[in-house]
Enzyme design. Structure first.
Site, PDB file in Angstrom:
ATOM      1  N   ASP A 132       0.771  -1.312  -0.052  1.00  0.00           N
ATOM      2  CA  ASP A 132      -0.044  -0.124   0.008  1.00  0.00           C
ATOM      3  C   ASP A 132       0.838   1.291  -0.055  1.00  0.00           C
ATOM      4  O   ASP A 132       1.716   1.312   0.782  1.00  0.00           O
ATOM      5  CB  ASP A 132      -1.076  -0.164   1.331  1.00  0.00           C
ATOM      6  CG  ASP A 132      -1.873   1.189   1.134  1.00  0.00           C
ATOM      7  OD1 ASP A 132      -3.126   0.596   1.150  1.00  0.00           O
ATOM      8  OD2 ASP A 132      -1.491   2.263   1.278  1.00  0.00           O
ATOM      9  N   GLU A 148      -4.853   2.230  -4.358  1.00  0.00           N
ATOM     10  CA  GLU A 148      -3.240   2.284  -4.394  1.00  0.00           C
ATOM     11  C   GLU A 148      -2.833   1.005  -3.539  1.00  0.00           C
ATOM     12  O   GLU A 148      -1.736   1.237  -2.849  1.00  0.00           O
ATOM     13  CB  GLU A 148      -2.706   3.649  -3.620  1.00  0.00           C
ATOM     14  CG  GLU A 148      -3.491   4.456  -2.719  1.00  0.00           C
ATOM     15  CD  GLU A 148      -3.732   3.720  -1.161  1.00  0.00           C
ATOM     16  OE1 GLU A 148      -4.868   2.722  -1.245  1.00  0.00           O
ATOM     17  OE2 GLU A 148      -3.038   4.002  -0.415  1.00  0.00           O
TER      18      GLU A 148
HETATM   19  P1  GH3 Z   1      -1.678   5.479   4.100  1.00  0.00           P
HETATM   20  O1  GH3 Z   1      -0.361   5.884   4.229  1.00  0.00           O
HETATM   21  O2  GH3 Z   1      -2.470   5.171   5.497  1.00  0.00           O
HETATM   22  O3  GH3 Z   1      -1.937   4.421   3.175  1.00  0.00           O
HETATM   23  O4  GH3 Z   1      -2.500   6.820   3.638  1.00  0.00           O
HETATM   24  P2  GH3 Z   1      -3.053   6.688   2.245  1.00  0.00           P
HETATM   25  O5  GH3 Z   1      -3.358   8.383   2.078  1.00  0.00           O
HETATM   26  O6  GH3 Z   1      -2.273   6.158   1.295  1.00  0.00           O
HETATM   27  O7  GH3 Z   1      -4.422   6.266   2.250  1.00  0.00           O
HETATM   28  P3  GH3 Z   1      -5.980   6.140   2.173  1.00  0.00           P
HETATM   29  O8  GH3 Z   1      -6.514   5.242   2.259  1.00  0.00           O
HETATM   30  O9  GH3 Z   1      -6.433   7.586   3.243  1.00  0.00           O
HETATM   31  O10 GH3 Z   1      -5.947   7.096   0.527  1.00  0.00           O
HETATM   32  C1  GH3 Z   1      -5.682   6.596  -0.327  1.00  0.00           C
HETATM   33  C2  GH3 Z   1      -5.708   7.378  -1.475  1.00  0.00           C
HETATM   34  O11 GH3 Z   1      -5.466   6.979  -2.798  1.00  0.00           O
HETATM   35  C3  GH3 Z   1      -7.070   8.198  -1.919  1.00  0.00           C
HETATM   36  C4  GH3 Z   1      -7.180   8.235  -3.276  1.00  0.00           C
HETATM   37  O12 GH3 Z   1      -7.326   9.591  -3.805  1.00  0.00           O
HETATM   38  C5  GH3 Z   1      -5.809   7.609  -3.804  1.00  0.00           C
HETATM   39  N1  GH3 Z   1      -6.184   6.941  -5.131  1.00  0.00           N
HETATM   40  C6  GH3 Z   1      -6.965   5.739  -4.830  1.00  0.00           C
HETATM   41  N2  GH3 Z   1      -6.884   5.329  -6.319  1.00  0.00           N
HETATM   42  C7  GH3 Z   1      -6.423   6.181  -6.964  1.00  0.00           C
HETATM   43  C8  GH3 Z   1      -6.199   6.462  -8.277  1.00  0.00           C
HETATM   44  O13 GH3 Z   1      -6.608   5.851  -9.413  1.00  0.00           O
HETATM   45  N3  GH3 Z   1      -5.423   7.516  -8.939  1.00  0.00           N
HETATM   46  C9  GH3 Z   1      -4.849   8.492  -7.995  1.00  0.00           C
HETATM   47  N4  GH3 Z   1      -4.245   9.183  -8.478  1.00  0.00           N
HETATM   48  N5  GH3 Z   1      -5.184   8.217  -6.665  1.00  0.00           N
HETATM   49  C10 GH3 Z   1      -5.770   7.202  -6.297  1.00  0.00           C
HETATM   50 MG    MG Z   2      -2.046   4.180   1.265  1.00  0.00          MG
HETATM   51 MG    MG Z   3      -4.968   2.124   1.024  1.00  0.00          MG
END
Ligand code: GH3
Ligand code: MG
Ligand code: MG
Length: 331
Positions: A199, A242
Site C-alpha cells: 500500500d 493504491e
Molecule cells: P496510508 O499511508 O495510511 O495508506 O495513507 P493513504 O493516504 O495512502 O491512504 P488512504 O486510504 O487515506 O488514501 C488512499 C488514496 O489513494 C486516496 C485516493 O485519492 C488515492 N487513490 C486511489 N485510487 C487512485 C487512483 O486511481 N489514482 C490516483 N491518483 N489516486 C488514487
Molecule cells: Mg495508502
Molecule cells: Mg490504501
C-alpha cells in the site's frame, strides 16, 4: 448452363453431318478438326460436352480424352467418343482414357440425340455440384476469417476483464483467480506460496499536493518498479486504488520478505518525474505465507493485510511478516 457442344473430327463430311445433328438437337455447335484446336476451344469456350472422333492424325481421340481429364484449366467436360469399333476391349480403353460414353459409326441421329440428353443432364448435375462446392469453400473461408476475428476479440476481451487499465497489471478479479489456483496447488501437491500486500504511503496527501494526474503516473510507474524486482514466476496485481498484491509461487515467508524488501527499497530509491520535479513515494508491505491452519484464501489475504497494517503502525516504509515474528520486523 451453356448449351455448347464441341465436335472434333478430321473428316469434314462427318463434321458437317455431326454439326447438323447436334444443331437439330438444340445445342450450339463448336467445331475442331484436330486435338490441339479442340483443347484451345475447350479452354476458351468451356463447352460442357465434347464429341470426339477416335482416329485422328497427331492427337487422337484417346489422347484428347486424357489431356482434357488432366488439364488443370479444364473444369468439367462430358466426353463422348466416336468409334467404328464395338469390341469390349476397345471400348474399355476409351473409358479408361476418360471417356464418359461412346457412339459407334455410322451415327444414328436419334441415338446421338438421346446420348446428348444424358450428357446434358450429367453436365447440369456436375455444374450444380461444383457451384455448391465453390459456395462451401467460400463459406468456409468466411468462417475462418470470422473465427480469427472472434479469437482476436476474445483475446482483447480476456485482457480487458483480467487487467487493470491504468497500470496494465492484473486486476483484483484476476488476482483472486490466481490466488485460488495457488491454493488449489497447495491443497493437491502441498506447494508452498506467499503473498505480499503493498500500500502506497500517504497517497491521499500526495494526490492533494501534486494532483490526481501525478498520482496516476506514480501508480503506473510504481507497478513497473514492483515488476522489475520480482521473479518471473511472481505475479504483481493492482487490487485497489493504491493497493497491490504480489503472489509468490513456491516461496516461504522468509524468501518473500527478501523480495518485499527489494521492492520497498526500489520504490524508496525511485525518482518519479513529474513536471520537472523528482517526487518521492514510499510503500508499506506485509508478507504472509500460506500455512496449514488457514482455511481459505481470505485467511492468507487477511494475514498479509495485518502485516501491512503493522508496517503502517510502525511508521510505514517497512516489511513485516505476518505472525511469524513480533509485530514489525525490518528485513
Ligand atoms: P496510508 O499511508 O495510511 O495508506 O495513507 P493513504 O493516504 O495512502 O491512504 P488512504 O486510504 O487515506 O488514501 C488512499 C488514496 O489513494 C486516496 C485516493 O485519492 C488515492 N487513490 C486511489 N485510487 C487512485 C487512483 O486511481 N489514482 C490516483 N491518483 N489516486 C488514487
Ligand atoms: Mg495508502
Ligand atoms: Mg490504501
Amino acid at each position: 448452363m451453356n448449351h455448347k457442344v464441341l465436335i472434333v473430327d478430321d473428316d469434314p463430311a462427318i463434321l458437317r453431318l455431326l454439326a447438323s445433328y447436334v444443331d437439330a438437337a438444340g445445342f450450339d455447335v463448336l467445331q475442331a478438326t484436330n486435338g490441339r484446336d479442340a483443347l484451345h476451344i475447350v479452354l476458351a469456350e468451356a463447352p460442357p460436352i465434347v464429341i470426339t472422333d477416335w482416329m485422328m492424325p497427331e492427337t487422337d481421340g484417346l489422347q484428347l480424352c486424357r489431356t482434357l481429364r488432366h488439364h488443370e484449366g479444364v473444369r468439367f467436360v462430358y466426353l463422348i467418343m466416336l468409334t467404328v469399333y464395338n469390341e469390349a476391349e476397345r471400348i474399355t480403353e476409351a473409358f479408361e482414357a476418360g471417356a464418359d460414353d461412346f457412339l459407334t459409326k455410322p451415327i444414328q441421329r436419334s441415338e446421338l440425340s438421346a446420348r446428348l440428353r444424358v450428357a446434358e443432364h450429367i453436365a447440369r448435375l456436375e455444374e450444380d455440384l461444383s457451384r455448391r462446392t465453390r459456395e462451401i469453400h467460400r463459406l468456409n473461408a468466411e468462417m475462418a476469417v470470422t473465427a480469427e476475428k472472434l479469437a482476436a476479440a476474445n483475446d482483447k476481451l480476456r485482457q480487458l476483464v483480467t487487467t487493470d487499465e491504468l497500470t496494465g497489471l492484473l486486476n483484483r478479479r484476476e488476482a483472486m483467480n490466481r490466488l485460488q489456483q495457488l491454493w488449489g496447488l497447495r491443497d493437491r501437491y502441498g506447494h508452498d506460496f506467499s503473498c505480499i500486500m503493498l500500500d502506497l504511503d500517504g497517497f491521499k496527501r500526495f494526490n492533494d499536493t501534486y494532483g490526481h494526474a501525478a498520482g496516476d503516473l506514480v501508480l503506473r510507474e510504481a507497478g513497473k518498479v514492483f515488476q522489475g524486482k520480482v521473479r518471473q514466476s511472481d505475479v504483481v496485481c493492482r487490487i485497489g486504488g493504491e493497493e497491490f498484491l504480489i503472489l509468490c509461487q513456491a516461496v516461504g515467508a522468509a524468501e518473500a520478505a527478501v523480495c518485499a524488501e527489494h521492492v520497498r527499497a526500489a520504490v524508496e530509491a525511485h525518482d518519479f518525474q513529474w513536471e520537472g520535479q523528482r517526487l518521492k513515494v514510499t510503500v508499506s508491505l506485509g508478507v504472509a505465507q500460506c500455512s496449514r491452519e488457514m482455511k481459505s484464501t481470505d485467511d492468507i489475504l487477511r494475514a498479509a493485510d495485518r502485516a501491512m497494517y503493522a508496517s503502517k503502525a510502525a511508521g510505514r516504509n517497512c516489511v513485516p511478516i505476518a505472525e511469524a515474528r513480533p509485530a514489525v520486523a525490518q528485513v
